[in-house]
Design a protein around this motif. Structure first.
Motif, PDB file in Angstrom:
ATOM      1  N   HIS A   1       0.815  -1.211   0.000  1.00 17.88           N
ATOM      2  CA  HIS A   1       0.000   0.000   0.000  1.00 17.88           C
ATOM      3  C   HIS A   1       0.856   1.273   0.000  1.00 17.88           C
ATOM      4  O   HIS A   1       0.337   2.361  -0.244  1.00 17.88           O
TER       5      HIS A   1
ATOM      6  N   GLU B   1       0.825   2.941  -3.353  1.00 19.49           N
ATOM      7  CA  GLU B   1      -0.467   3.569  -3.621  1.00 19.49           C
ATOM      8  C   GLU B   1      -0.587   4.907  -2.889  1.00 19.49           C
ATOM      9  O   GLU B   1      -1.133   5.879  -3.439  1.00 19.49           O
ATOM     10  N   GLN B   2      -0.081   4.963  -1.670  1.00 17.05           N
ATOM     11  CA  GLN B   2      -0.137   6.206  -0.902  1.00 17.05           C
ATOM     12  C   GLN B   2       0.664   7.312  -1.591  1.00 17.05           C
ATOM     13  O   GLN B   2       0.194   8.450  -1.715  1.00 17.05           O
TER      14      GLN B   2
ATOM     15  N   ALA C   1       1.603   7.477  -4.831  1.00 12.52           N
ATOM     16  CA  ALA C   1       1.023   7.813  -6.137  1.00 12.52           C
ATOM     17  C   ALA C   1      -0.207   8.699  -5.975  1.00 12.52           C
ATOM     18  O   ALA C   1      -0.418   9.643  -6.755  1.00 12.52           O
ATOM     19  N   GLU C   2      -1.029   8.415  -4.975  1.00 10.60           N
ATOM     20  CA  GLU C   2      -2.221   9.218  -4.735  1.00 10.60           C
ATOM     21  C   GLU C   2      -1.846  10.640  -4.312  1.00 10.60           C
ATOM     22  O   GLU C   2      -2.488  11.612  -4.716  1.00 10.60           O
ATOM     23  N   ARG C   3      -0.792  10.759  -3.526  1.00 15.11           N
ATOM     24  CA  ARG C   3      -0.387  12.104  -3.079  1.00 15.11           C
ATOM     25  C   ARG C   3       0.201  12.908  -4.237  1.00 15.11           C
ATOM     26  O   ARG C   3      -0.029  14.121  -4.329  1.00 15.11           O
TER      27      ARG C   3
ATOM     28  N   ARG D   1      -0.704  12.635  -7.354  1.00 19.61           N
ATOM     29  CA  ARG D   1      -1.863  13.044  -8.145  1.00 19.61           C
ATOM     30  C   ARG D   1      -2.559  14.244  -7.515  1.00 19.61           C
ATOM     31  O   ARG D   1      -2.971  15.183  -8.213  1.00 19.61           O
ATOM     32  N   LEU D   2      -2.695  14.241  -6.188  1.00 22.50           N
ATOM     33  CA  LEU D   2      -3.335  15.350  -5.483  1.00 22.50           C
ATOM     34  C   LEU D   2      -2.558  16.648  -5.679  1.00 22.50           C
ATOM     35  O   LEU D   2      -3.144  17.711  -5.932  1.00 22.50           O
TER      36      LEU D   2
ATOM     37  N   GLU E   1      -3.095  18.003  -9.238  1.00 27.07           N
ATOM     38  CA  GLU E   1      -4.418  18.599  -9.427  1.00 27.07           C
ATOM     39  C   GLU E   1      -4.501  19.991  -8.816  1.00 27.07           C
ATOM     40  O   GLU E   1      -5.161  20.879  -9.363  1.00 27.07           O
TER      41      GLU E   1
END
Length: 213
Positions: A94, A97-98, A100-102, A104-105, A108
């Motif tokens: 995980h 995933e943590q 990669a998500e950050r 992306r945030l 944006e």
């Protein structure tokens, strides 16, 4: 004869009285002549006070022209969680995933990235109590965001955390050379494929700087 003397005495009194009055008036005039004019004194006082006020303003102007002391650049605080590379990059699925998500945030919201992965960071030399409990090679997640590092500490669980100060991000994220190789498991029971080795390279500080350039 006596009556004439009395009359003469009586008539001599009015003659002396005007002279006495005249002398009194003359003295009063002379005295008033030397008496200062109050309105003139106020005017003189206001004129004399002008140079003093002008001098004060000039002094203020001179004082304001003194250059202010420039603030020296202060060091920045960096927070980190660290664990052995096997756990951080191969076993904790995980974690990728943590990160990669950050990323992306941040993209944006058009924010500048403030976290990086560092393999064998040199700042660990400042933490002998941590290195004594740490298997090598080690990997650290470093950020200037303290609350987020605290969240990642709770999320990853089996990691150590602390903080330090550095004058620049280059100094904070300097690493020692290390080669990472993880053996593939003989069996994989998860319903999704395992992340390929090297997924962490895009999160390394040196690679992230090259991508920005």
């Amino acid at each position: 004869m006596a009556m004439n003397l009395a009359a003469a005495s009586f008539t001599s009194w009015p003659v002396c009285r005007p002279r006495t009055t005249t002398n009194h008036r003359l003295y009063h005039h002379q005295h008033n002549t030397h008496k200062p004019n109050i309105s003139l004194l106020h005017h003189q006082h206001s004129i004399l006070s002008l140079p003093h006020r002008t001098t004060t303003r000039a002094a203020t102007t001179v004082d304001s022209s003194v250059p202010l002391q420039q603030e020296q650049p202060s060091s920045k605080k960096y927070y980190f969680v660290v664990a052995n590379a096997k756990f951080m990059l191969d076993e904790e699925e995980h974690f990728q995933e943590q990160l990669a998500e950050r990323v992306r945030l941040f993209e944006e919201r058009n924010m500048e990235q403030d976290f990086w992965l560092v393999i064998e960071p040199k700042f660990l030399d400042k933490f002998p109590k941590i290195t004594s409990r740490l298997k090598r090679p080690a990997v650290a997640l470093v950020s200037t965001n303290g609350p987020w590092i605290t969240f990642m500490k709770l999320r990853l669980d089996r990691v150590l955390c602390d903080s330090f100060e550095a004058d620049s991000v280059d100094e904070a994220l300097t690493s020692n050379p290390a080669k990472l190789q993880f053996e593939k498991p003989e069996t994989w029971v998860a319903p999704y494929p395992k992340y390929e080795s090297g997924w962490w390279e895009s999160f390394l500080y040196a690679n992230s700087e090259k991508q920005v350039a």
